[in-house]
Design a protein around this motif. Structure first.
Motif, PDB file in Angstrom:
ATOM      1  N   UNK A  25     -43.912  19.370  -6.815  1.00 32.88           N
ATOM      2  CA  UNK A  25     -44.116  18.422  -7.200  1.00 32.88           C
ATOM      3  C   UNK A  25     -43.679  16.698  -8.456  1.00 32.88           C
ATOM      4  N   UNK A  26     -43.302  17.595  -9.241  1.00 33.26           N
ATOM      5  CA  UNK A  26     -43.237  17.246 -10.528  1.00 33.26           C
ATOM      6  C   UNK A  26     -40.860  16.886 -10.037  1.00 33.26           C
ATOM      7  N   UNK A  27     -40.402  17.567  -8.721  1.00 32.45           N
ATOM      8  CA  UNK A  27     -39.429  17.296  -8.973  1.00 32.45           C
ATOM      9  C   UNK A  27     -39.254  16.490  -7.857  1.00 32.45           C
ATOM     10  N   UNK A  28     -40.457  16.450  -6.659  1.00 31.90           N
ATOM     11  CA  UNK A  28     -39.892  15.786  -5.722  1.00 31.90           C
ATOM     12  C   UNK A  28     -40.395  14.209  -6.308  1.00 31.90           C
ATOM     13  N   UNK A  29     -40.962  13.767  -7.529  1.00 38.16           N
ATOM     14  CA  UNK A  29     -41.525  12.445  -7.940  1.00 38.16           C
ATOM     15  C   UNK A  29     -39.934  12.262  -8.932  1.00 38.16           C
ATOM     16  N   UNK A  30     -39.559  13.264  -9.506  1.00 36.01           N
ATOM     17  CA  UNK A  30     -37.919  12.681 -10.474  1.00 36.01           C
ATOM     18  C   UNK A  30     -36.830  12.767  -9.326  1.00 36.01           C
ATOM     19  N   UNK A  31     -37.312  13.068  -8.145  1.00 32.44           N
ATOM     20  CA  UNK A  31     -36.498  12.484  -6.949  1.00 32.44           C
ATOM     21  C   UNK A  31     -36.645  11.326  -5.515  1.00 32.44           C
ATOM     22  N   UNK A  32     -37.464  11.206  -6.203  1.00 31.20           N
ATOM     23  CA  UNK A  32     -38.110   9.962  -4.665  1.00 31.20           C
ATOM     24  C   UNK A  32     -37.184   8.765  -5.219  1.00 31.20           C
ATOM     25  N   UNK A  33     -37.106   7.887  -4.027  1.00 28.65           N
ATOM     26  CA  UNK A  33     -37.127   6.553  -4.530  1.00 28.65           C
ATOM     27  C   UNK A  33     -37.886   5.879  -4.260  1.00 28.65           C
ATOM     28  N   UNK A  34     -39.220   6.033  -4.095  1.00 27.67           N
ATOM     29  CA  UNK A  34     -40.656   5.344  -3.955  1.00 27.67           C
ATOM     30  C   UNK A  34     -40.534   5.406  -5.283  1.00 27.67           C
ATOM     31  N   UNK A  35     -39.973   4.673  -6.393  1.00 24.38           N
ATOM     32  CA  UNK A  35     -40.333   4.617  -7.473  1.00 24.38           C
ATOM     33  C   UNK A  35     -41.705   3.743  -8.435  1.00 24.38           C
ATOM     34  N   UNK A  36     -41.231   2.038  -7.472  1.00 21.76           N
ATOM     35  CA  UNK A  36     -42.769   1.367  -7.841  1.00 21.76           C
ATOM     36  C   UNK A  36     -43.737   1.944  -7.575  1.00 21.76           C
ATOM     37  N   UNK A  37     -44.098   3.092  -5.905  1.00 22.40           N
ATOM     38  CA  UNK A  37     -45.896   3.975  -6.097  1.00 22.40           C
ATOM     39  C   UNK A  37     -45.806   4.217  -7.651  1.00 22.40           C
ATOM     40  N   UNK A  38     -44.642   4.860  -7.238  1.00 21.36           N
ATOM     41  CA  UNK A  38     -44.663   5.982  -9.148  1.00 21.36           C
ATOM     42  C   UNK A  38     -45.009   5.738 -10.086  1.00 21.36           C
ATOM     43  N   UNK A  39     -44.208   4.505 -10.374  1.00 17.56           N
ATOM     44  CA  UNK A  39     -44.844   3.350 -12.033  1.00 17.56           C
ATOM     45  C   UNK A  39     -45.760   2.993 -12.200  1.00 17.56           C
ATOM     46  N   UNK A  40     -46.380   2.109 -10.548  1.00 18.46           N
ATOM     47  CA  UNK A  40     -47.865   1.768  -9.975  1.00 18.46           C
ATOM     48  C   UNK A  40     -49.186   2.592 -10.784  1.00 18.46           C
ATOM     49  N   UNK A  41     -48.754   4.081 -10.150  1.00 18.42           N
ATOM     50  CA  UNK A  41     -49.890   4.309 -10.663  1.00 18.42           C
ATOM     51  C   UNK A  41     -50.099   5.072 -11.496  1.00 18.42           C
ATOM     52  N   UNK A  42     -48.574   5.308 -12.725  1.00 15.74           N
ATOM     53  CA  UNK A  42     -48.922   5.735 -13.839  1.00 15.74           C
ATOM     54  C   UNK A  42     -49.229   4.333 -14.795  1.00 15.74           C
ATOM     55  N   UNK A  43     -48.977   3.210 -14.186  1.00 17.50           N
ATOM     56  CA  UNK A  43     -49.463   1.882 -14.840  1.00 17.50           C
ATOM     57  C   UNK A  43     -50.781   1.854 -15.299  1.00 17.50           C
ATOM     58  N   UNK A  44     -50.853   1.716 -13.725  1.00 18.94           N
ATOM     59  CA  UNK A  44     -52.890   1.678 -13.311  1.00 18.94           C
ATOM     60  C   UNK A  44     -53.937   3.128 -14.911  1.00 18.94           C
ATOM     61  N   UNK A  45     -52.561   4.237 -14.496  1.00 16.61           N
ATOM     62  CA  UNK A  45     -53.594   5.590 -15.333  1.00 16.61           C
ATOM     63  C   UNK A  45     -53.654   4.460 -17.105  1.00 16.61           C
TER      64      UNK A  45
END
Ligand code: 5AD
Length: 340
Positions: A25-45
């Motif tokens: 799962x971590x690898x999937x996120x490190x490779x994803x092009x969907x950075x906006x989604x990843x960053x938005x969830x981290x920012x909310x956290x």
């Protein structure tokens, strides 16, 4: 196959809820092009735990002498071109005073591994600082020292200790630090935690030989050690080191790693590292919107700031500590957050 925006949104919010993730799962996120989604969830956290508050930390880099030959670092013992400096006790205390008066309530004392400052020397300095400024959170970052010294400094009032693991790949670690090893580094981090320090580690992205899978291990190590702080930066080549021709790390990759750590650990302090800010490559994301909640700023006199050259920083300007603090506060306000 790359995952859709929706799939990444589900994965990131599951990780943020469960506070755990598999290597895949971590690898999937490190490779994803969907950075906006990843960053938005981290920012909310980040916002859930820290609200609008961004913590400003002053860093007093008090000695550029170092006994270690780390191949990436401009302060390494083999760099004979560097003009070295040591601050006296009264210079250190003055730098702390300037930082305190500018508004800082958290300060890091950092140096190369410099045995000139014995356990007792640092002990005396820590005691004076904590006596004069009882509400100042004091972090030490002076490299690997003895358990006795760690114990003494904790007793003297030091609150936190920073000791980056740099890379969780033992082979790369050995190549970069011929004098040391990863296992020992981790033991030091465990000792510091057991002594009651709020303990910080961190790593660099873009080291020679480093693969994306290695970053998964870096992230999992921070989680496994249950660290209180992690500085995640990119490698920047220093012209006076053996790695001078290695290209700098990718800041977007570092920010993805940072945001994944934020998903896994809601309380952890994550600085927006200078190396990401210094990066020469164009990037459009602000670490403070990807899960980071801390900014660190040099607070020693300008002459020493310039000489403490871990890697070249073209952004370093001859400004006062007060000016820097005000500029930072304005910037943080401009992105809708408040400095503490
Ligand atoms: N590029 C980026 N970060 C570096 N550091 C040291 N040298 C470099 C470099 N060339 C970081 C390391 C170290 C901290 C003091 O600075 O992570 O722990």
């Amino acid at each position: 196959m790359s995952k859709s925006t929706r799939e990444i949104a589900i994965l990131t919010s599951e990780i943020a809820t469960q506070k755990k993730a598999s290597s895949d799962e971590i690898l999937t996120l490190l490779k994803t092009k969907e950075v906006e989604t990843l960053f938005a969830t981290a920012n909310a956290q980040r916002q859930k735990k820290f609200g609008k508050t961004i913590i400003l930390r002053g860093i007093v880099e008090f000695s550029s002498f170092c006994s270690c030959p780390c191949s990436y670092c401009g302060l390494n013992s083999l760099n004979s071109d560097l003009q070295r400096f040591r601050m006296t006790e009264s210079e250190i205390l003055n730098a702390i005073k300037v930082a305190y008066q500018a508004g800082y309530r958290a300060v890091v004392l950092q140096s190369g591994e410099d045995p000139f400052y014995t356990g007792d020397t640092l002990s005396a300095i820590i005691k004076v600082i904590k006596k004069q400024y009882p509400d100042l959170i004091l972090t030490l970052s002076v490299g690997e020292r003895s358990t006795e010294e760690y114990k003494q400094w904790k007793k003297d009032g030091a609150n936190r200790y920073l000791l980056k693991h740099e890379t969780a790949n033992p082979i790369i670690y050995k190549n970069l630090h011929p004098h040391a090893n990863l296992k020992q580094r981790i033991q030091h981090l465990e000792t510091l935690k057991s002594l009651g320090y709020e303990t910080g580690s961190g790593f660099m992205v873009g080291l020679p030989g480093q693969q994306i899978e290695d970053l998964v291990e870096d992230i999992l190590l921070i989680k496994a050690l249950n660290l209180d702080m992690a500085g995640i930066g990119i490698f920047i080549p220093h012209p006076k080191t053996p790695l001078k021709n290695v290209p700098e790390g990718n800041p977007l990759e570092a920010m993805k790693a940072l945001s994944i750590v934020r998903l896994l650990m809601e309380n952890i302090h994550l600085p927006s590292t200078t190396s990401i800010e210094t990066s020469q490559s164009t990037h459009f994301y602000e670490p403070l919107s990807c899960g980071a909640n801390v900014i660190m700023k040099k607070v020693e006199p300008y002459i020493y700031r310039k000489l403490y050259e871990i890697y070249p920083n073209p952004n370093l300007k001859e400004t006062s500590v007060e000016e820097d603090r005000i500029t930072l506060e304005h910037y943080i306000k401009s992105i809708g957050l408040n400095a503490f």
